[in-house]
Structure formats: structure tokens, C-alpha cells
Design a protein around this motif. Structure first.
Motif, short mmCIF file in Angstrom:
data_model
loop_
_atom_site.label_atom_id
_atom_site.label_comp_id
_atom_site.label_asym_id
_atom_site.label_seq_id
_atom_site.Cartn_x
_atom_site.Cartn_y
_atom_site.Cartn_z
N LEU A 44 4.10 1.17 2.02
CA LEU A 44 4.06 0.15 3.07
C LEU A 44 3.91 -1.27 2.50
O LEU A 44 2.96 -1.55 1.78
CB LEU A 44 2.87 0.44 3.99
N HIS A 82 -6.60 -12.66 18.21
CA HIS A 82 -5.73 -11.96 19.15
C HIS A 82 -5.66 -12.65 20.50
O HIS A 82 -4.75 -12.40 21.28
CB HIS A 82 -6.20 -10.51 19.33
N GLU A 101 -10.99 -12.98 13.53
CA GLU A 101 -11.20 -12.75 14.98
C GLU A 101 -12.54 -13.27 15.49
O GLU A 101 -13.37 -12.50 15.98
CB GLU A 101 -11.05 -11.27 15.29
N ALA A 104 2.58 -4.38 3.13
CA ALA A 104 1.65 -4.95 4.13
C ALA A 104 1.83 -6.45 4.28
O ALA A 104 1.81 -6.99 5.39
CB ALA A 104 0.21 -4.63 3.73
N PRO A 142 1.29 -9.05 15.82
CA PRO A 142 0.96 -7.74 16.39
C PRO A 142 -0.01 -6.95 15.51
O PRO A 142 -0.19 -7.28 14.34
CB PRO A 142 2.32 -7.02 16.44
N ASN A 143 -0.60 -5.90 16.07
CA ASN A 143 -1.47 -5.02 15.29
C ASN A 143 -0.70 -4.49 14.09
O ASN A 143 0.46 -4.10 14.22
CB ASN A 143 -1.94 -3.83 16.13
N GLY A 144 -1.37 -4.50 12.93
CA GLY A 144 -0.74 -3.96 11.73
C GLY A 144 0.25 -4.90 11.08
O GLY A 144 0.96 -4.52 10.14
N ALA A 145 0.29 -6.15 11.53
CA ALA A 145 1.26 -7.12 10.99
C ALA A 145 0.93 -7.55 9.56
O ALA A 145 1.78 -8.09 8.86
CB ALA A 145 1.35 -8.34 11.89
N GLY A 146 -0.33 -7.36 9.15
CA GLY A 146 -0.73 -7.74 7.80
C GLY A 146 -1.68 -8.93 7.74
O GLY A 146 -1.98 -9.45 6.66
N LYS A 147 -2.24 -9.33 8.89
CA LYS A 147 -3.10 -10.51 8.96
C LYS A 147 -4.38 -10.33 8.11
O LYS A 147 -4.73 -11.21 7.32
CB LYS A 147 -3.48 -10.82 10.42
N THR A 148 -5.04 -9.19 8.30
CA THR A 148 -6.28 -8.94 7.56
C THR A 148 -6.00 -8.83 6.06
O THR A 148 -6.77 -9.33 5.23
CB THR A 148 -6.95 -7.64 8.07
N THR A 149 -4.90 -8.18 5.73
CA THR A 149 -4.51 -8.05 4.33
C THR A 149 -4.29 -9.43 3.71
O THR A 149 -4.80 -9.72 2.62
CB THR A 149 -3.21 -7.21 4.21
N PHE A 157 0.88 -1.18 0.00
CA PHE A 157 0.00 0.00 0.00
C PHE A 157 0.91 1.22 0.00
O PHE A 157 1.48 1.55 1.04
CB PHE A 157 -0.89 0.03 1.24
N1 LIG Z 1 -6.39 -0.36 2.15
C1 LIG Z 1 -5.25 0.01 2.77
N2 LIG Z 1 -4.58 1.10 2.37
C2 LIG Z 1 -3.44 1.48 2.97
N3 LIG Z 1 -2.87 0.83 4.00
C3 LIG Z 1 -3.50 -0.26 4.45
C4 LIG Z 1 -4.72 -0.73 3.86
N4 LIG Z 1 -5.11 -1.85 4.52
C5 LIG Z 1 -4.18 -2.08 5.47
N5 LIG Z 1 -3.21 -1.13 5.43
C6 LIG Z 1 -2.03 -1.08 6.27
O1 LIG Z 1 -1.35 -2.31 6.11
C7 LIG Z 1 -0.80 -2.73 7.35
C8 LIG Z 1 -1.32 -4.11 7.68
O2 LIG Z 1 -2.69 -3.97 8.05
P1 LIG Z 1 -3.61 -5.21 8.42
O3 LIG Z 1 -4.96 -4.66 8.74
O4 LIG Z 1 -3.52 -6.22 7.36
O5 LIG Z 1 -2.90 -5.76 9.73
P2 LIG Z 1 -3.48 -6.72 10.86
O6 LIG Z 1 -2.38 -7.63 11.23
O7 LIG Z 1 -4.76 -7.32 10.41
O8 LIG Z 1 -3.74 -5.69 12.04
P3 LIG Z 1 -4.81 -5.77 13.26
O9 LIG Z 1 -4.39 -6.92 14.10
O10 LIG Z 1 -4.60 -4.44 13.93
O11 LIG Z 1 -6.16 -5.91 12.65
C9 LIG Z 1 -1.16 -1.67 8.38
O12 LIG Z 1 -0.06 -0.79 8.53
C10 LIG Z 1 -2.34 -0.98 7.75
O13 LIG Z 1 -2.42 0.37 8.17
#
Ligand SMILES: Nc1ncnc2c1ncn2[C@@H]1O[C@H](COP(=O)(O)OP(=O)(O)OP(=O)(O)O)[C@@H](O)[C@H]1O
Length: 253
Positions: free
Chosen positions: A19, A206, A175, A21, A40-47, A16
Motif C-alpha cells: 500500500l 474531518h 483532529e 500510504a 477521505p478516511n485512509g487517504a494518508g493524512k496521519t501517515t 506499507f
Molecule cells: N503502520 C501501518 N502499517 C500498515 N498500513 C498502515 C499503517 N499505518 C497506516 N496504514 C494504512 O495506510 C493508509 C493511510 O492511513 P492513514 O491513517 O495515514 O490515513 P488517514 O488519512 O489518516 O485516515 P483517517 O482519516 O481514517 O485517520 C491506510 O490504508 C492505512 O490502513
């Protein structure tokens, strides 16, 4: 469990802007296993889960599922092949009962369209199957309720039930225990536990304690990259995981 993984993710990337992700993600999920993705938060799991489900196009890398390359396949076609992501029922039809939601999901999985919904109310075989699914979710006594009357935990259980309607091979859960009290969390854990051997589950979670109790395999994502993947007891002791995520490891005890 078969030797060839049901899901094989190889070198998957998503950027992104500046970044990274997800960063060269390799991940394997075996048929019937419960596989937890933590980090951790922001690790990229949801992506990563969105890339696997097909909701987010990958920049590079491949996703193979059940023997086919599905990297560029549309979400609904992945679902038809047995890879489904659970979605929130609160966004669905407020006027429909819990049982009707399940019947609709079963009908959709059977390939019929929404326009055929009205006559389906009289489809006793379909509703019979919906009742079977409802019992499995522990919601048998909530059959005629509206979804807004369900507790948070019951709504999440219904979401899992709708994902199961098409008899998938792999369900992606985001989650599933989030925001739950102890009792709800135990009910959901036991629902997921009951899928083992029948449906593979890849879940983001989590609640590390629950993950280490429930999962056959735990993969740890840090800064978009899988730093460890293996049996919970091995991952718990992995020094890279302890340093990057579990701290002293006390949280996972
Ligand atoms: N559509 C997007 N555009 C820009 N940045 C994004 C987008 N989606 C996610 N990110 C960034 O990508 C990184 C990974 O996000 P992601 O949501 O995949 O992490 P996560 O491990 O699921 O976090 P959490 O546990 O907090 O849900 C984060 O820094 C987030 O801000």
C-alpha cells in the motif's frame, strides 16, 4: 508571511507492504498560517503528519523546515528547532495538576530534565509563565485540577498549550475538534485562530465546515497524493476535490 515556506515537503513517499500510504506528496506551509489537511478516511493524512514529525521514516522525498533539510532528523531534534506535534495528556501524569503539566512542558522546552522537576515546583517565574499560558487556553480557573477532571475539550486545549510551551514555529494537530460538542469546538477553533500570524498550524481535520472557516490554506489528500492545495474558497470549487471528496460540495457550505 515570508516568501520561502516554513515547511516544504517534496516528493514524500511511504509504503506499507503493497500500500502506497503517501504518494509523492508536495506540501508547503507558510510561517504563521493555519493550514488544514483534509481527505477521505485512509487517504494518508496521519501517515504524512507522522513523517513530517519524524515519527515515521520516509521511503523517499525530502522535508525542509526553516531552511534546513530535516528529512532524517530525530523527532526531538525537530521539536528543538520548532516543529512539534501535540500529544495526548491523558497519557501523562495523573497526579499532576493542569498548571503543573504546563510548567513541566515549559521546563522541558527550556532544556531541563525531569530529574530537576521537584525543585521546579518552587520556581515562581516558571509557574508565572505557566499561568499566562493557562489563561490563553481559557483554563485559568482549572489551574489546580487534575487532568482527569477536565472535559474532553479542555484536555485537548491543554495538549495544544503543552505543544506551545517551547514557542514552536509549527504545531501539528491531529483532529483537534474530534469528539467535541459545539461549544468546545468553538473554543478550540478560537484558540487555533488566535495562533495565526504567530505559530504556523498544520492540522488534520474531518470537520470540513470548521476547516473552511478557519484555514488560510487547505490541502486535500486522496489516495496518498495531494490533489489540491490553496485558499479554502478555491479548493471548495476545485472539481477534482469535489469529485474525490466533497461530493456535490454541499457539505462544505
Ligand atoms: N503502520 C501501518 N502499517 C500498515 N498500513 C498502515 C499503517 N499505518 C497506516 N496504514 C494504512 O495506510 C493508509 C493511510 O492511513 P492513514 O491513517 O495515514 O490515513 P488517514 O488519512 O489518516 O485516515 P483517517 O482519516 O481514517 O485517520 C491506510 O490504508 C492505512 O490502513
Amino acid at each position: 508571511m515570508t516568501h520561502v515556506p516554513l515547511l516544504q515537503v517534496t516528493g514524500l513517499n511511504k509504503r506499507f507492504g503493497g500500500l502506497q500510504a503517501t504518494d509523492r506528496v508536495d506540501l508547503q506551509v507558510a510561517a504563521g498560517e493555519i493550514h488544514a489537511l483534509i481527505g477521505p478516511n485512509g487517504a494518508g493524512k496521519t501517515t504524512l503528519v507522522a513523517q513530517i514529525a519524524g515519527q515515521l521514516a520516509s521511503d523517499s522525498g525530502t522535508v525542509h523546515f526553516d531552511g534546513s533539510d530535516i528529512t532524517r532528523m530525530a523527532t526531538h531534534l525537530r521539536a528543538r528547532r520548532g516543529l512539534v506535534r501535540s500529544f495526548q495528556v491523558t497519557r501523562l501524569f495523573k497526579s499532576m495538576t493542569v498548571l503543573e503539566h504546563l510548567a513541566l512542558a515549559l521546563q522541558a522546552a527550556g532544556g531541563r530534565t525531569f530529574s530537576a522537576w521537584r525543585p521546579v515546583r518552587a520556581d515562581t517565574a516558571l509557574f508565572g509563565r505557566a499561568e499566562g499560558l493557562l489563561a490563553r487556553l481559557g483554563l485559568a480557573d482549572k489551574s489546580g485540577w487534575g487532568i482527569e477532571q477536565l472535559s474532553h475539550g479542555e484536555q485537548r486545549a491543554l495538549e495544544v498549550g503543552m505543544a506551545l510551551a517551547g514557542s514552536p514555529k509549527l504545531v501539528l494537530l491531529d483532529e483537534p475538534l474530534a469528539g467535541m460538542g459545539l461549544q468546545e469546538s468553538e473554543a478550540m477553533s478560537s484558540l487555533i485562530d488566535g495562533l495565526r500570524g504567530e505559530v504556523a498550524v498544520l492540522l488534520i481535520e474531518h470537520d470540513v465546515d470548521a476547516v473552511f472557516r478557519l484555514a488560510d490554506t487547505v490541502s486535500v489528500l486522496v489516495n496518498g497524493h495531494v490533489v489540491a492545495s490553496g485558499r479554502p474558497e478555491d479548493v471548495r470549487r476545485d472539481s477534482a476535490v469535489v469529485d474525490a471528496y466533497l461530493g456535490t460540495g454541499q457539505e462544505a457550505q
